[in-house]
Design an enzyme around this catalytic site. Sequence first.
Site, mmCIF file in Angstrom:
data_model
loop_
_atom_site.group_PDB
_atom_site.id
_atom_site.type_symbol
_atom_site.label_atom_id
_atom_site.label_comp_id
_atom_site.label_asym_id
_atom_site.label_seq_id
_atom_site.Cartn_x
_atom_site.Cartn_y
_atom_site.Cartn_z
ATOM 1 N N PRO A 83 -70.752 -103.788 -40.684
ATOM 2 C CA PRO A 83 -69.524 -103.192 -40.157
ATOM 3 C C PRO A 83 -69.301 -103.625 -38.711
ATOM 4 O O PRO A 83 -70.241 -103.704 -37.927
ATOM 5 C CB PRO A 83 -69.805 -101.693 -40.241
ATOM 6 N N CYS A 84 -68.053 -103.960 -38.381
ATOM 7 C CA CYS A 84 -67.739 -104.467 -37.043
ATOM 8 C C CYS A 84 -66.302 -104.086 -36.714
ATOM 9 O O CYS A 84 -65.416 -104.257 -37.542
ATOM 10 C CB CYS A 84 -67.894 -105.983 -37.058
ATOM 11 N N GLN A 85 -66.076 -103.528 -35.524
ATOM 12 C CA GLN A 85 -64.704 -103.189 -35.117
ATOM 13 C C GLN A 85 -64.312 -104.042 -33.920
ATOM 14 O O GLN A 85 -65.164 -104.460 -33.162
ATOM 15 C CB GLN A 85 -64.596 -101.720 -34.702
#
Length: 394
Positions: A83-85
Amino acid sequence: MTVYRSLDLFSGCGGLSLGMSLAKNSKGDSISTACAIDIWEIACKTFEHNLGLKPLCEPIDDDLIRRVNQENGPFDIVVGGPPCQGFSTAGKRALDDDRNKLVLAFLRAIEITNPKVFVMENVTGFKTFQNGKIHEEVVLFAKKLGYQVRSAIVLASLSGVPQRRKRFLLVGSKVGAFKFPGEQALPHDENLFESDEFSLEKFFVQKPENGTEKWTFNDATSDLPALKAGQRLEKYKTPPKNSLQEYFRKGSELPLDHFAVGHREYFIEMLSYIPQGKSALDPEVQKTMPKKLRPTSGFKNSYQRIVGDAPSPTITRNFTTPSSANCIHPSQDRALSIREGARCQSFPDWFYFLGTTDEKRLQIGNAVPPLLGKAIGESILNALIESKKTKTKA
Ligand SMILES: C[S@@+](CC[C@H](N)C(=O)[O-])C[C@H]1O[C@@H](n2cnc3c(N)ncnc32)[C@H](O)[C@@H]1O
């Protein structure tokens, strides 16, 4: 015939692992997930229920990966979607930022396990997050470990998925060259595909008009019975009408979770005014409906009706909530059923999602579509065949 061993990181309910298990190359080689890891308990249970392998339900870090590598390695392939924002990391190295720690954990897992091929999948914004810094650093990290790296945005509908979903893929190979799923469908362009993998210009977006989109929403769902909002009908309406429906139904007695969430009466009436491909927020659609029914605000995709004769739009966790997603059935006044969402993602009907309705939606919306996973697996197996040929020649 070789069975390559894969480590699935951030494995979720198992969309990617299921897909890779369906892949074969011309030599009959295949891929088996030897170990999967995810922190989310219900997704791990869904994975185990359907794929017969119990994922490790623990946060991914160096110690865990060292242990797994010792007890269960070596792995030929590592896959995963950390997960990466998107956010700004002015000044410092993007990979040092705590908010990118799962991307770093994925890279450290590559360093520790040293697979022949790795695939990192992510949201399409990955390439431009932090002005391209994170992408650049990931490429550099992998290059230093001796991998040839390529990245691309792939379109799932070019791999037989009845959905126009785009995902970012970054692939590292220590064996043969990796061709992205759908790449063959594009007009051949030496400059685009064959030169410097690390140049930003090599990043390409596949365009449906250049490729072949095989299946539409109707192709994927027309054997399921009509539903009213709030209704559950777990039976088939007709025999399978095409090979996609045969794939969905093979090994399944019933379309479990063909269940549509309920809507209020006024809301169902409002939905009835929306034509395919249009939203209740479009001024021309609003003109046709009584004032009291008109929604006044929403997101870009809110209150939109799916076009039946095209692949579905992206299935997100909100695919049962018309106020937040493009998810109204093409001809019925309701949001998609859980099973329809799963079919748009190309999950076969025997694949059962454990948990509450919200947890099912999230597992489905999070997943790599299995048929895209299969195409990714085939690309990996083809790259591995290349290395066998090279070895034989030497
Ligand atoms: C996009 S989903 C993966 C979907 C999966 N590849 C599939 O095809 O079904 C990302 C997953 O990362 C998991 N995750 C988030 N943080 C984690 C951590 N620290 N350690 C392990 N898993 C984590 C989430 O629980 C979620 O299931």
